[in-house]
Design an enzyme around this catalytic site. Structure first.
Site: not given
Length: 447
Positions: A24-25, A28
């Site tokens: 998920h990170e 980003h």
């Protein structure tokens, strides 16, 4: 051994969640760096740092509590004019007046200003075009969706779906009359049709009454619809096909609906029907599905999870109420990471083949990633969906100014929404606490 297997299941889920958070990170991080934003930290977890290493301008690390993660981007919000002026003059602005929420806004602005390298810093998030900001914020949830698609594809196309095949696993010796609870044959019981026809374990039924069959459901459907009628079955044994004559026994069975419930008539009596049985127990095998089954399942799960999360406060209230009423929980309701850990432990310690347990854990982890995808799209700060809404609002303001020939507006200052963010955060903590307590006191169980 069962306790050890349970613990192993919980640990595997925690590791799987950590991987999900890391991806998920990364969703980003990668576009942020690609668009030139300065990223100070990439962290998995919260709390004290267990390990970190700096590469270039970014510190990568793991923290003690693996229940989330974050990246620290420069200039998530525009600088505060008053604070920037004070910093330029070498002065301190002190605490803001107005109480608790005003102080929170000031603290958020101060923390944001610390990531800036002067007023003209070009490598900041808020200066990016709207579409780039949206891409960065959607990158995290999309990574969870892609991971879920991968896990479902691995589950359905790599391992397969456990399916009842037309291979005979075992044969019943007799037909026990309806209504009797015994499981052993008596001398007066007639021989089961399959045993009388000479069918043996290991035979593969390839044809029933002239119709080819590929699944156990197709085979049983033809047999059930022919009570007392002689049928010709073609079975494959030792690489050769042979025909056998089988007459299904006639038995009375309750009629059931799509949910497996007995159908009753106007007087409340159970409706029965005469069906044919052969006394064949099927062999189950993993049948690999087409490659598109994984993405299709992921999309279907998104719809189901969205229906739950959109009503999350109501669903959490109903779940928490079971602590008082003692009623059974809705198996399709929300659960916390504790509840997910319990389910993972039950899957790992179940009396089932290892492949079945692996498939169960993959399905659980894929479903959790779908939940992360949908949950983070909620249009609320501090969630990713909230940042997308802020970016879109900024784009709408700029577009309207251009259409009306007005000067470009100032960037949207989302720090003003810190009080709302705080309320959302507290609500999420309360709901999470209720779910954790319920998962401890009244947990969902696979069995």
């Amino acid at each position: 051994m069962e306790v050890i297997a349970f613990v192993v299941g919980v640990v595997l889920l925690v590791v799987g969640l950590a991987v999900s958070i890391a991806l998920h990170e990364l969703g980003h991080l990668w576009p942020a760096k690609a668009f030139g934003v300065r990223v100070g930290q990439y962290m998995i977890g919260f709390g004290p740092t267990l390990f970190s290493r700096r590469r270039g301008e970014t510190e990568y690390g793991v923290k003690a509590i693996p229940l989330g993660g974050y990246i620290s981007m420069a200039g998530m919000y525009p600088p505060s004019p008053k604070e920037q002026a004070a910093r330029a003059a070498g002065e301190r602005t002190g605490r803001a007046g107005g109480g608790f929420f005003a102080t929170m806004v000031q603290d958020a602005r101060a923390a944001n200003d610390e990531t800036l390298d002067g007023d003209g810093d070009p490598r900041v998030f808020y200066r990016l075009p709207v579409w780039k900001r949206v891409v960065i914020m959607l990158g995290g949830p999309v990574m969870n969706l892609l991971f879920a698609v991968f896990l479902f594809a691995l589950l359905f196309s790599g391992i397969g779906v456990q399916t009842a095949t037309t291979t005979v696993a075992s044969i019943s010796e007799c037909v026990i009359p309806a209504g009797e609870e015994r499981t052993t044959c008596a001398a007066s019981d007639p021989a089961a049709p399959a045993a009388a026809a000479g069918i043996e374990p290991g035979d593969v039924v390839v044809e029933v009454a002239g119709q080819p069959v590929e699944t156990f459901a197709e085979m049983t459907s033809l047999i059930r619809s022919s009570p007392g009628e002689p049928l010709t079955l073609v079975v494959e044994r030792d690489g050769e096909q042979r025909s056998v004559r089988l007459t299904p026994a006639s038995v009375e069975q309750p009629v059931v609906d799509d949910l497996g419930r007995a159908v009753t008539d106007a007087d409340g009596a159970v409706v029965t029907e005469t069906v044919g049985i052969a006394g064949i127990r099927q062999e189950s095998a993993y049948v690999r599905q087409p490659i598109w089954t994984g993405p299709q399942t992921a999309v279907e799960n998104v719809g189901a999870v969205a229906g739950i999360i959109w009503q999350l406060p109501v669903k959490v209230w109903e779940t928490g109420a079971t602590l008082i009423t003692g009623e059974e929980r809705d198996p399709n309701g929300p659960l916390s990471v504790v509840g997910a850990g319990v389910l993972a432990g039950e899957v790992a310690s179940a009396e089932a083949p290892v492949l079945n347990r692996v498939a169960g854990l993959l399905s659980l982890l894929a479903s959790l990633n779908i939940a992360l995808f949908v949950f983070n799209l909620l249009p609320l700060l501090p969630l990713d969906g909230g940042h997308v809404v802020v970016a879109l609002w900024d784009g709408i303001k700029r577009a309207w100014a251009k259409i009306t020939n007005r000067p470009p507006p100032k960037p949207v200052d989302a720090t003003k929404l810190v009080p709302v963010t705080f309320v959302v955060f507290i609500a999420l903590v309360v709901m999470g606490g209720v779910l954790i307590l319920t998962d401890i006191v009244n947990p969902l169980s696979l069995f």
